[in-house]
Motif scaffolding. Structure first.
Motif, PDB file in Angstrom:
ATOM      1  N   ALA A  37      -8.641   1.801  -5.979  1.00 47.02           N
ATOM      2  CA  ALA A  37      -9.022   0.384  -5.963  1.00 47.02           C
ATOM      3  C   ALA A  37      -7.895  -0.482  -6.495  1.00 47.02           C
ATOM      4  O   ALA A  37      -7.574  -1.542  -5.927  1.00 47.02           O
ATOM      5  CB  ALA A  37     -10.298   0.176  -6.784  1.00 47.02           C
ATOM      6  N   LEU A  38      -7.273  -0.071  -7.577  1.00 44.69           N
ATOM      7  CA  LEU A  38      -6.160  -0.837  -8.152  1.00 44.69           C
ATOM      8  C   LEU A  38      -4.973  -0.861  -7.182  1.00 44.69           C
ATOM      9  O   LEU A  38      -4.305  -1.888  -7.029  1.00 44.69           O
ATOM     10  CB  LEU A  38      -5.750  -0.230  -9.485  1.00 44.69           C
ATOM     11  N   ALA A  39      -4.731   0.271  -6.530  1.00 45.22           N
ATOM     12  CA  ALA A  39      -3.639   0.311  -5.557  1.00 45.22           C
ATOM     13  C   ALA A  39      -3.919  -0.604  -4.369  1.00 45.22           C
ATOM     14  O   ALA A  39      -2.994  -1.182  -3.793  1.00 45.22           O
ATOM     15  CB  ALA A  39      -3.420   1.744  -5.081  1.00 45.22           C
ATOM     16  N   ALA A  73      -1.275   9.165  -2.608  1.00 43.70           N
ATOM     17  CA  ALA A  73      -2.081   8.308  -1.724  1.00 43.70           C
ATOM     18  C   ALA A  73      -1.565   6.878  -1.795  1.00 43.70           C
ATOM     19  O   ALA A  73      -0.738   6.536  -2.659  1.00 43.70           O
ATOM     20  CB  ALA A  73      -3.555   8.351  -2.128  1.00 43.70           C
ATOM     21  N   ARG A  74      -2.063   6.064  -0.880  1.00 46.32           N
ATOM     22  CA  ARG A  74      -1.831   4.628  -0.907  1.00 46.32           C
ATOM     23  C   ARG A  74      -3.170   3.918  -0.916  1.00 46.32           C
ATOM     24  O   ARG A  74      -4.182   4.444  -0.444  1.00 46.32           O
ATOM     25  CB  ARG A  74      -1.009   4.173   0.297  1.00 46.32           C
ATOM     26  N   GLY A  75      -3.172   2.697  -1.454  1.00 47.26           N
ATOM     27  CA  GLY A  75      -4.381   1.902  -1.417  1.00 47.26           C
ATOM     28  C   GLY A  75      -4.656   1.412  -0.005  1.00 47.26           C
ATOM     29  O   GLY A  75      -3.798   1.475   0.877  1.00 47.26           O
ATOM     30  N   LEU A  76      -5.866   0.922   0.211  1.00 44.54           N
ATOM     31  CA  LEU A  76      -6.232   0.359   1.505  1.00 44.54           C
ATOM     32  C   LEU A  76      -5.657  -1.047   1.658  1.00 44.54           C
ATOM     33  O   LEU A  76      -5.588  -1.797   0.671  1.00 44.54           O
ATOM     34  CB  LEU A  76      -7.754   0.303   1.641  1.00 44.54           C
ATOM     35  N   PRO A  77      -5.232  -1.429   2.862  1.00 39.68           N
ATOM     36  CA  PRO A  77      -4.782  -2.814   3.078  1.00 39.68           C
ATOM     37  C   PRO A  77      -5.893  -3.794   2.722  1.00 39.68           C
ATOM     38  O   PRO A  77      -7.059  -3.566   3.025  1.00 39.68           O
ATOM     39  CB  PRO A  77      -4.465  -2.848   4.578  1.00 39.68           C
ATOM     40  N   ASP A  78      -5.535  -4.880   2.046  1.00 38.25           N
ATOM     41  CA  ASP A  78      -6.525  -5.853   1.587  1.00 38.25           C
ATOM     42  C   ASP A  78      -6.028  -7.253   1.943  1.00 38.25           C
ATOM     43  O   ASP A  78      -5.354  -7.915   1.154  1.00 38.25           O
ATOM     44  CB  ASP A  78      -6.735  -5.720   0.080  1.00 38.25           C
ATOM     45  N   GLY A  79      -6.350  -7.715   3.168  1.00 35.34           N
ATOM     46  CA  GLY A  79      -5.896  -9.034   3.591  1.00 35.34           C
ATOM     47  C   GLY A  79      -4.388  -9.073   3.692  1.00 35.34           C
ATOM     48  O   GLY A  79      -3.767  -8.236   4.349  1.00 35.34           O
ATOM     49  N   LEU A 326     -13.703   8.780  -1.459  1.00 37.02           N
ATOM     50  CA  LEU A 326     -12.998   8.113  -2.564  1.00 37.02           C
ATOM     51  C   LEU A 326     -12.611   6.692  -2.184  1.00 37.02           C
ATOM     52  O   LEU A 326     -12.749   5.763  -2.987  1.00 37.02           O
ATOM     53  CB  LEU A 326     -11.750   8.908  -2.951  1.00 37.02           C
ATOM     54  N   TYR A 327     -12.128   6.510  -0.950  1.00 32.68           N
ATOM     55  CA  TYR A 327     -11.782   5.166  -0.502  1.00 32.68           C
ATOM     56  C   TYR A 327     -13.031   4.277  -0.429  1.00 32.68           C
ATOM     57  O   TYR A 327     -12.976   3.078  -0.742  1.00 32.68           O
ATOM     58  CB  TYR A 327     -11.089   5.222   0.858  1.00 32.68           C
ATOM     59  N   GLU A 328     -14.154   4.854  -0.012  1.00 36.07           N
ATOM     60  CA  GLU A 328     -15.402   4.084   0.036  1.00 36.07           C
ATOM     61  C   GLU A 328     -15.807   3.628  -1.362  1.00 36.07           C
ATOM     62  O   GLU A 328     -16.178   2.463  -1.572  1.00 36.07           O
ATOM     63  CB  GLU A 328     -16.492   4.946   0.658  1.00 36.07           C
ATOM     64  N   LEU A 329     -15.734   4.543  -2.329  1.00 36.17           N
ATOM     65  CA  LEU A 329     -16.073   4.182  -3.705  1.00 36.17           C
ATOM     66  C   LEU A 329     -15.070   3.176  -4.269  1.00 36.17           C
ATOM     67  O   LEU A 329     -15.449   2.267  -5.028  1.00 36.17           O
ATOM     68  CB  LEU A 329     -16.113   5.436  -4.576  1.00 36.17           C
ATOM     69  N   ALA A 330     -13.800   3.333  -3.911  1.00 37.88           N
ATOM     70  CA  ALA A 330     -12.770   2.393  -4.375  1.00 37.88           C
ATOM     71  C   ALA A 330     -13.080   0.986  -3.903  1.00 37.88           C
ATOM     72  O   ALA A 330     -12.961   0.009  -4.667  1.00 37.88           O
ATOM     73  CB  ALA A 330     -11.395   2.832  -3.888  1.00 37.88           C
TER      74      ALA A 330
END
Length: 339
Positions: A37-39, A73-79, A326-330
């Protein structure tokens, strides 16, 4: 349940997120999700573990981690935000002690020779307080890197998958634990230095629980112990929350045994199932057990809300926790303001 509106939080200045929880509550899963989530907010994150189980490697499906930082890993794109990376570090006391001896006493090969004689294992076993100083000292070193540390990666945030709630205050309160072992010297100085980070606004301790009596009580006790030790409490994260499929009226009918058996039979027949009295009885009993469980969870949820800290909830994932989970929970943690 998102962080409580009457307690607005601004954690933008927090660098170290310590995650603890009673065994079985999924604290390691939450720590990994928080790092992602932070990433996803653009931060470069270091995810650390100190319990020797290689839980990070299993969750991210990578090879067992050595005593060095690796990107996993990398974080998910966010905007418009470019996601950051998650690096991981498996910290063990023996490697940390060898590094400590090399840094402060210039014992390179000599330190490894001590390891062969078993002195390293003796030192970290006979004095648990020293072991915790070594483990937390490595986290402190990662958090305090700056431009002078050439070649060392610097992180925007660190997530520590810490020991369980029952030991978390002792683990973090390293200078207190060393009081009877070392009143002066480099180990004592390092413990004091580490405490400047742990008691600062740059650190938060998050507690993971589930909606059961013992974990919720242990969470309450943990918060009290942390506050007594002047360690900063972050959020309570309620994990493994079951779906709320039945409304209040249906739950009350299930608990009281007033479910419409004829309607249940008709619904089963409409689904082209072979209906027997035994099947209907079993379904009614299961519904009652579910209603009782929901009542217990609702009672524990009220106790969590009375703990006077921000709270968040994460669901029980039907298919278990893999990297996609994990990405869903993030994403849920980020939506609830924890990243």
């Amino acid at each position: 349940m998102s962080p409580r509106a009457e307690q607005p939080v601004d954690w933008s200045g927090v660098q170290l997120h310590v995650v603890t929880g009673k065994g079985g509550t999924g604290k390691s899963t939450v720590a990994a999700a928080l790092a992602l989530a932070l990433a996803s907010t653009g931060k470069d994150v270091l995810l650390c573990e100190v319990e020797g189980r290689q839980g990070i490697a299993r969750m991210f499906d990578v090879d067992p981690l050595p005593y060095e930082e690796r990107r996993i890993a990398r974080g998910l794109p966010d905007g418009d935000v470019s996601p950051g990376a998650v690096h991981a570090l498996h910290i063990d006391a023996e490697s940390a002690l060898l590094e400590y001896l090399a840094m402060y006493y210039k014992l390179g090969r000599a330190g490894r020779a001590l390891d062969r004689f078993g002195i390293i294992d003796f030192a970290t076993t006979i004095a648990p307080g020293v072991r915790d100083v070594l483990l937390t000292g490595k986290v402190y070193e990662a958090a305090r890197r700056n431009a002078r540390h050439k070649g060392a990666r610097r992180y925007d945030a660190i997530v520590l998958d810490a020991p369980p709630t029952g030991r978390i205050t002792q683990f973090l309160n390293v200078n207190g634990e060393l009081a009877g072992l070392a009143k002066v010297g480099p180990i004592k100085n390092q413990a004091d230095t580490v405490m400047t980070l742990f008691r600062s606004p740059k650190t938060l301790v998050h507690l993971v629980t589930v909606l059961e009596e013992m974990p919720v009580q242990e969470t309450a006790d943990g918060i009290a112990d942390l506050r007594d030790a002047k360690l900063p409490v972050g959020a309570v994260i309620v994990n493994l929350v079951r779906p709320r499929d039945l409304g209040h009226a249906a739950l009350e009918a299930a608990r009281s045994g007033d479910l419409d058996r004829e309607q249940i039979t008709a619904d089963l027949q409409a689904a082209k199932l072979d209906v027997t009295h035994e099947l209907v009885d079993a379904l009614v009993a299961e519904a009652r057990d579910h209603a009782d469980r929901r009542a217990l969870e609702d009672a524990q949820r009220l106790l969590v809300r009375d703990l006077d800290v921000p709270t968040a909830e994460l669901p029980r994932l039907a298919d278990g926790v893999d990297l996609g989970g994990l990405y869903e929970l993030a994403a849920l943690l980020e939506q609830q303001g924890l990243a």
